[in-house]
Structure formats: C-alpha cells, structure tokens
Design an enzyme around this catalytic site. Structure first.
Site, short mmCIF file in Angstrom:
data_model
loop_
_atom_site.label_atom_id
_atom_site.label_comp_id
_atom_site.label_asym_id
_atom_site.label_seq_id
_atom_site.Cartn_x
_atom_site.Cartn_y
_atom_site.Cartn_z
N CYS A 1 -12.40 8.27 -13.82
CA CYS A 1 -11.01 7.80 -13.80
C CYS A 1 -10.55 7.21 -15.14
O CYS A 1 -9.36 7.00 -15.35
CB CYS A 1 -10.82 6.77 -12.70
N HIS B 1 -4.21 2.82 -14.01
CA HIS B 1 -4.85 3.84 -13.19
C HIS B 1 -4.47 3.60 -11.73
O HIS B 1 -4.44 2.46 -11.27
CB HIS B 1 -6.37 3.77 -13.37
N ASN C 1 -5.14 8.93 -5.65
CA ASN C 1 -5.92 8.81 -6.88
C ASN C 1 -6.28 10.21 -7.39
O ASN C 1 -7.11 10.89 -6.79
CB ASN C 1 -7.19 7.99 -6.59
N1 ACO Z 1 -9.29 4.22 7.98
C1 ACO Z 1 -9.62 3.21 8.81
N2 ACO Z 1 -10.62 2.37 8.56
C2 ACO Z 1 -11.33 2.54 7.44
C3 ACO Z 1 -11.04 3.57 6.53
C4 ACO Z 1 -9.97 4.42 6.84
N3 ACO Z 1 -9.61 5.45 6.04
N4 ACO Z 1 -11.89 3.50 5.50
C5 ACO Z 1 -12.70 2.44 5.75
N5 ACO Z 1 -12.37 1.87 6.93
C6 ACO Z 1 -12.97 0.72 7.57
C7 ACO Z 1 -14.37 0.47 7.11
O1 ACO Z 1 -15.27 1.27 7.83
C8 ACO Z 1 -14.53 -1.00 7.41
O2 ACO Z 1 -14.83 -1.15 8.78
P1 ACO Z 1 -15.95 -2.24 9.24
O3 ACO Z 1 -15.40 -3.56 8.78
O4 ACO Z 1 -15.99 -2.03 10.71
O5 ACO Z 1 -17.19 -1.84 8.52
C9 ACO Z 1 -13.14 -1.56 7.21
O6 ACO Z 1 -12.24 -0.44 7.22
C10 ACO Z 1 -12.96 -2.31 5.89
O7 ACO Z 1 -13.61 -1.57 4.86
P2 ACO Z 1 -13.61 -2.04 3.37
O8 ACO Z 1 -14.40 -1.08 2.56
O9 ACO Z 1 -13.94 -3.48 3.28
O10 ACO Z 1 -12.06 -1.89 3.05
P3 ACO Z 1 -11.34 -2.31 1.75
O11 ACO Z 1 -10.26 -3.25 2.09
O12 ACO Z 1 -12.29 -2.69 0.66
O13 ACO Z 1 -10.66 -0.95 1.29
C11 ACO Z 1 -11.01 0.87 -0.23
C12 ACO Z 1 -11.47 0.19 1.06
C13 ACO Z 1 -9.58 1.33 -0.03
C14 ACO Z 1 -11.91 2.04 -0.51
C15 ACO Z 1 -11.05 -0.14 -1.40
O14 ACO Z 1 -12.28 -0.81 -1.38
C16 ACO Z 1 -10.86 0.50 -2.75
O15 ACO Z 1 -9.78 0.95 -3.07
N6 ACO Z 1 -11.89 0.46 -3.62
C17 ACO Z 1 -11.76 0.92 -4.99
C18 ACO Z 1 -11.63 2.40 -5.14
C19 ACO Z 1 -11.59 2.73 -6.62
O16 ACO Z 1 -10.95 2.04 -7.40
N7 ACO Z 1 -12.28 3.75 -7.06
C20 ACO Z 1 -12.40 3.89 -8.51
C21 ACO Z 1 -11.94 5.05 -9.06
S1 ACO Z 1 -12.58 6.50 -8.32
C22 ACO Z 1 -13.28 7.43 -9.62
O17 ACO Z 1 -13.65 6.97 -10.63
C23 ACO Z 1 -13.48 8.90 -9.28
#
Ligand code: ACO
Length: 336
Positions: free
Chosen positions: A116, A256, A286
C-alpha cells in the site's frame, strides 16, 4: 544561480472497472452486514475487474486517460514505473506489458512493490529520475487487481479491497510544483501481520497451501490498524518538520485509503481539519497502490497551483511514510 531541477506532477489519470461490488452483494457472499462494513471501515462499494483482464489492462487504461486528457504524445514518455502488489505474472514485469497496451513505444519500465506504500515510495524514485536530469517525462502508475488475491470466503479481508489504477506524469517543474521531502520507513517484522503467506520463494505453492488458501491475503487487522495510525502520524509530523511546515500550512492531506477510522484518527492526531482530508474510500475500498493516485485523480479540480499536499500511506511489509508536495499547474489546467 539555483540550478536545482524540481519534479512536478503535471497530469493525472485514472481508471476503475465498471463492475460494482457493493455491501449488499457482500452480505450474500459472507456473514457480514452493510452496517458493520460502513461503521468499521467507511466502505460502501468497490470495483472488480472483469475476468480475463489483469493489472496491466487497468494501468494502460489509466495511462490512456491521462494522455487523452492532456494531449501528451505517448512517444515522449521515457520511463514507466508501475507500483503494484498484483503483477500480471510472477516472472515478466507488468510495466512493459502496460507500456505496450498503452502504446508507449519508447519507454523502459519496471515494477515497484511496496504494497500500500508502493505509489508513495515510487513517487520519490520517479522524482529522482527527473531531479538528476536523466529524464524529462516519467509516468508513475499505482495499479492493483486485489480481487485476484482476496479470498471471497474470508469476511476479515474481502470487504476491504477493490481494483483500480491511477497514473501521474512527472516532468521538470516550470513553476512552484515540486516533490519536496519524504520520510519513509519499513519494518520486516510486519510480515507476520499482513501478507500472502504462500506462492512466493519463502513457501512455494503446493496442494496443501492451496487447500489452506494460503495464496490469499491474510492480516491481523487490529495490529495493522494500530501500526498504520502510529506510522502515518509520526512520519507526517517528521516530514512537516523537515519541510519547515506546520499543519496549518497544509492545504490538503491525501492519505492511503485503507479504513476511514484510520484516516479520521490520523487527521485528529495531526490536528488537521476534516475538510482538508481527501477521502474516496466509500466508492473504491482499498485499492492498495492505487489509492493515492486515484485520490489525486478524483480531487484534482480542488487542488490549486501552489497548494501544499501531504501524502501518507501504510502497508504490508510493514512499509510506511509521508511526503510533502507542492501542486503545480496541470497540463489540463486542473480540469478532470
Ligand atoms: N463483517 C462482520 N464482522 C466482521 C467482519 C465483517 N466483514 N470482519 C471481522 N468481523 C468480526 C471479527 O470476526 C470480530 O469478531 P469477534 O469479536 O467475535 O472475534 C469483530 O468483527 C471485530 O473484529 P476486529 O478485527 O477487532 O475489527 P476491527 O474494528 O479491528 O476492524 C478491520 C477490522 C476493518 C480489518 C480493521 O482492523 C482494519 O482496517 N485494519 C487495518 C487494515 C489495513 O490498514 N491494512 C493495510 C493496508 S493493506 C495492504 O498493504 C495490502
């Protein structure tokens, strides 16, 4: 006499596929909801490239869009850099293919992989090719077909990503336009939190890796989330200091687009008003190396010559950083 050559962005182009994958469709594919995706990420829809097309096709479309809008002769393009994590092939770079498809007969080119942060890192490389005096017209494209490496049975990742390509032309600056300073960082420890585990030289493709779906993106979202906020905020502060700017001097932030909550928190920590922060994640998700140039493409009409832009990104590796640029006059007078 100051003989320094500055590199300026003089044209912007973009391409997103026609097919829209919205949250309602994802609700039918995995256990998720529009409410969850919107509140946790800010994403409403993303674009998906049609079967049989590859990253080079999107890159070529973005390049053609740029050339058609500006009337630049494709024969004059000397270098094509494609920032991508989804090359058409593991062996044989995407840039020569994209150059061929876009009709760039005289360009040499190469791929650049920093996930990214790819476009951001490569912006510095592209600028250096001009600042050294070695080249006069360099095209930089950020393009990723994330749908090729995302597991559409994994709700943790499939809601986040989309396909797209953005292109910028860099030329020796004739006005205030410039790529100013950069602060870039990387940390190989990050690989355990965000990667495609199999299919590379570390772990080749086997029947077992395919069964375990280890050839798709895997991430520990929470760890990536925290590191992204800290990394983008810290390098933004550092690059502002290097450029002798305060946050008030910045006209626009182009971050980003991985998660709206990351963008909001970084903006708050920097103390920069929301109106100055460009966001299009709701429409594209993304798109990895394409998020920054797609933002520049989408919002080019808002940028005036002389505006100070702060670009910041974070991605797999980990890779991250921030750059300040001065927007110059575009060849199409900043009209999309
Ligand atoms: N729909 C419903 N529930 C979901 C989903 C979904 N699509 N995805 C995850 N959940 C659930 C999880 O299973 C978890 O359930 P649990 O508590 O029963 O285990 C709950 O939601 C919370 O999960 P978290 O991972 O804590 O959710 P969070 O608020 O952190 O959001 C997310 C997840 C959106 C992935 C976030 O962490 C994020 O954006 N992270 C950064 C991503 C990023 O910046 N990537 C970098 C670039 S990518 C690259 O370089 C190619």
């Amino acid at each position: 006499m100051n003989t320094r050559i500055n590199a300026a962005i003089t044209a912007v182009g973009g391409y997103v596929p026609d097919t829209v994958l919205n949250n309602a469709k994802l609700e039918k594919m995995v256990d998720t909801s529009d409410e969850w995706i919107t509140s946790r990420t800010g994403i409403k829809e993303r674009r998906i490239l049609e079967a049989g097309k590859a990253t080079s096709d999107m890159a070529a479309m973005a390049i053609k869009n740029l050339l058609n809008n500006t009337g630049v002769n494709p024969d004059e393009i000397e270098v094509l850099i494609i920032a991508t994590s989804t090359p058409d092939h593991q062996l044989a770079p995407t840039a020569p293919l994209a150059a061929q498809k876009a009709g760039l007969k005289n360009a040499w080119g190469f791929d650049f992989n920093a996930a990214c942060s790819g476009f951001l890192y490569a912006l510095s490389v592209a600028a250096s090719l001009l600042e050294s005096g070695r080249h006069k017209k360099v095209l930089l494209v950020g393009a990723d077909k994330m749908s090729a490496i995302v597991n559409y049975e994994d709700r943790n990742t499939c809601v986040l990503f989309g396909d797209g390509a953005g292109a910028v032309l860099l030329e020796p600056s004739k006005d205030a336009g410039a790529v100013l300073d950069t602060v870039y960082r990387s940390d190989g420890n990050g690989v355990q939190f965000l990667s495609i585990p199999a299919g590379g030289s570390a772990e080749g493709t086997t029947e077992q890796t395919l069964l375990e779906k280890r050839h798709y993106v895997e991430q520990d979202g929470r760890t990536v989330f925290k590191n992204a906020i800290n990394g983008m905020t810290a390098t933004s502060m550092e690059v502002l200091e290097k450029c002798n700017f305060t946050t008030e001097d910045i006209d626009w932030v182009v971050p980003h687009q991985a998660n709206l909550r990351i963008i909001d928190v970084v903006g708050e920590k920097l103390g920069i008003a929301k109106e100055k922060i460009k966001v299009n994640i709701q429409r594209y998700g993304n798109t990895t190396a394409a998020t920054l140039p797609l933002c520049l493409w989408d919002f080019q009409n808002d940028f005036k010559p002389g505006d100070k832009l702060l670009l910041t990104a974070f991605g797999a590796g980990f890779t991250w950083g921030s750059t300040c640029i001065i927007w110059g006059g575009l060849r199409n007078n900043n009209k999309k």
